[in-house]
Design a protein around this motif. Structure first.
Motif, short mmCIF file in Angstrom:
data_model
loop_
_atom_site.label_atom_id
_atom_site.label_comp_id
_atom_site.label_asym_id
_atom_site.label_seq_id
_atom_site.Cartn_x
_atom_site.Cartn_y
_atom_site.Cartn_z
N ASP A 70 0.83 -1.20 0.00
CA ASP A 70 0.00 0.00 0.00
C ASP A 70 0.86 1.25 0.00
O ASP A 70 0.36 2.37 -0.10
N GLY A 71 2.20 1.10 0.08
CA GLY A 71 3.10 2.23 -0.03
C GLY A 71 3.22 3.06 1.22
O GLY A 71 3.90 4.05 1.25
N ASP A 86 10.58 -4.54 -2.74
CA ASP A 86 9.79 -4.50 -3.97
C ASP A 86 8.80 -5.66 -4.00
O ASP A 86 8.83 -6.51 -4.89
N PRO A 87 7.89 -5.76 -3.03
CA PRO A 87 7.01 -6.93 -2.94
C PRO A 87 6.11 -7.09 -4.16
O PRO A 87 5.90 -8.21 -4.63
N GLN A 88 5.57 -5.98 -4.68
CA GLN A 88 4.64 -6.11 -5.81
C GLN A 88 5.33 -6.71 -7.03
O GLN A 88 4.84 -7.66 -7.63
N SER A 89 6.49 -6.18 -7.39
CA SER A 89 7.18 -6.64 -8.59
C SER A 89 7.62 -8.08 -8.46
O SER A 89 7.42 -8.90 -9.36
N HIS A 107 0.31 -13.92 5.24
CA HIS A 107 1.60 -14.35 5.77
C HIS A 107 2.65 -13.25 5.69
O HIS A 107 3.52 -13.15 6.57
N LEU A 108 2.58 -12.42 4.65
CA LEU A 108 3.60 -11.39 4.46
C LEU A 108 3.20 -10.03 5.01
O LEU A 108 3.98 -9.09 5.00
N GLY A 109 1.96 -9.91 5.47
CA GLY A 109 1.51 -8.63 6.00
C GLY A 109 1.29 -7.59 4.94
O GLY A 109 1.50 -6.40 5.17
N LEU A 110 0.85 -8.02 3.74
CA LEU A 110 0.64 -7.10 2.63
C LEU A 110 -0.83 -6.73 2.51
O LEU A 110 -1.72 -7.43 3.02
N ASN A 111 -1.09 -5.64 1.82
CA ASN A 111 -2.45 -5.15 1.62
C ASN A 111 -3.17 -6.06 0.62
O ASN A 111 -2.79 -6.15 -0.54
N PRO A 112 -4.24 -6.77 1.03
CA PRO A 112 -4.93 -7.68 0.12
C PRO A 112 -5.86 -6.98 -0.87
O PRO A 112 -6.61 -7.64 -1.58
#
Length: 449
Positions: free
Chosen positions: A344-345, A407-410, A431-436
């Motif tokens: 989410d930046g 660079d998780p998205q890429s 698991h990675l704590g990223l924005n779903p």
């Protein structure tokens, strides 16, 4: 061009005499800083034009042009600007323009930062360019045989050798009325006057939304554009003529190898997802860093480490919004100015303590995918250093979390794009704590299905 003090170069005490003005004709001149010997301005003129700038710096104190500001600093230091003529007795103003432009280009080619507000006369069209580009303006060789699916766009904006890569990308990426064939293209190519000038790898397509160039509320028919990344593996297609290719009358696109409906397609973002993606694209790129292929470990079916190559893990430039994300350090300590943030930046990712190893529960340091001989081929898992070492022969890809967080998205999208994983994006995000709900998540779901 060494930058040394020029105390020995004394400025002319007073303007040219009328006789000198008559004889000297048109000329091209330099302004040099006597404190370090640097040339900071190139100009052309006649009469006493060369001396006018020093007068303007004193008589126009409210003018903040860089040239005049530097002259004022020189005057405050008790010095005078050194004036030099590169060429004089030039017969016409037109010729003086050409000499001035050539000198400006030459100065900038060797790294001098001039205070000239604009480049020389016609320098964008006929100025500094590689021999490859210059030859292509007059006689571009034909496009070589291409196996990859391409879509070529005839850009409406005037291309010149001086056009920046960013401006060329923006002129090419959108906004177009396209059919389904475009989504089968793997690469997008900019074409101007029948010659290729840029090429990018297509990551995804999206609708034009508010804030995009020429957007209107009644945007009908819907126009789309691509989000792309540099494609160094396709530079052999640049500066080539496409005039021999079959093209429809008045068509702005040319398709190559896109007819097969079984080809994989790039995702198309629409609605709220397109808006969020556009906001992410416009995030300021105030600092950059690069992750390298050697940061990532890839193994073949026999468990042997292979060198990362091709499009799976080509070098990638990552953006950081410096205003919202103060720099941190990677776990590996090899980069000192890294933004550790989620997709989410804005939100920093979980610490390693919040991401346990899937095998032993200790803090994880690696994101891995199961190999062909593992219990879960293609599944994304978190491993600690010890478990990665013990089970290395059963893994296909291993990415340090310190690299992934840059660079998780890429990185995740490339794993999905090449079929290295089919893990549920919801579980990966958890698991990675990223924005779903970020762009990576939408694209990963589309690629998975």
């Amino acid at each position: 061009m060494a930058s040394t003090p020029h105390d020995d170069l004394l400025p002319l005490d007073g303007p040219f005499s009328p006789y000198v003005q008559e004889q000297i004709g048109w000329y091209v001149y330099l302004l040099r800083d006597p404190r370090n010997g640097e040339v900071f301005y190139v100009g052309k003129g006649k009469g006493n034009r060369v001396f006018q700038h020093a007068q303007d710096a004193d008589t126009l104190p409210d003018t903040d042009k860089p040239k005049l500001s530097r002259i004022r600093v020189i005057h405050e230091d008790g010095r005078q600007v050194v004036t030099e003529l590169v060429r004089h007795h030039i017969p016409t103003e037109q010729t003086a323009y050409l000499v001035e432009a050539a000198v400006i280009d030459a100065m900038r080619a060797v790294g001098l930062e001039l205070t000239n507000a604009v480049s020389g006369h016609h320098s964008q069209l006929y100025g500094l360019a590689s021999t490859w580009v210059a030859a292509s303006i007059y006689d571009a060789p034909p496009l070589p045989e291409v196996d990859e699916p391409l879509v070529m766009f005839k850009i409406p904006k005037l291309w010149t050798p001086a056009m920046t890569e960013g401006d060329l990308y923006e002129a090419t990426r959108g906004w177009w009325v396209l059919g389904p064939k475009a989504r089968r293209a793997k690469y997008a190519v900019a074409v101007h006057r029948g010659v290729t000038r840029g090429v990018w790898r297509i990551e995804y397509w999206r609708e034009r939304v508010p804030g995009d160039r020429d957007y209107t509320a009644d945007d009908q028919p819907a126009r789309t554009g691509f989000a792309g990344s540099p494609a160094p593996e396709m530079t052999h297609l640049l500066n080539r003529s496409v005039k021999s290719l079959r093209q429809g009358s008045g068509a702005v696109t040319i398709y190559l190898n896109c007819d097969d409906p079984s080809l994989p397609t790039s995702p198309l973002l629409a609605g709220a997802v397109a808006v969020r993606s556009a906001e992410s694209e416009r995030a300021p790129a105030q600092s950059r860093f690069v992750w390298q292929p050697q940061d990532i470990e890839i193994r073949d079916a026999q468990g042997t480490v292979v060198k990362p190559a091709g499009e799976l893990f080509a070098p990638s430039t990552v953006r950081r919004d410096e205003a919202n994300n103060p720099p941190t350090s990677t776990d590996a300590g090899r980069r000192e100015d890294v933004a550790a943030m989620s997709s989410d930046g804005k939100t920093p990712p979980p610490t390693t303590a919040d991401r346990p190893c899937a095998r032993c529960g200790r803090p994880a340091q690696w994101l891995v995918t199961g190999g062909e001989h593992s219990a879960a081929p293609g599944r994304l898992l978190l491993y600690c250093n010890a478990c990665r070492s013990e089970g290395a022969e059963r893994l296909a890809v291993a990415i340090p979390l310190s690299v992934l967080d840059q660079d998780p998205q890429s990185l995740l999208l490339r794993l999905y794009r090449v079929g290295a994983t089919r893990s549920d994006p919801d579980q990966v995000a958890e698991h990675l704590g990223l924005n779903p709900s970020g762009p990576w998540y939408t694209l990963a779901r589309a690629l998975r299905h």
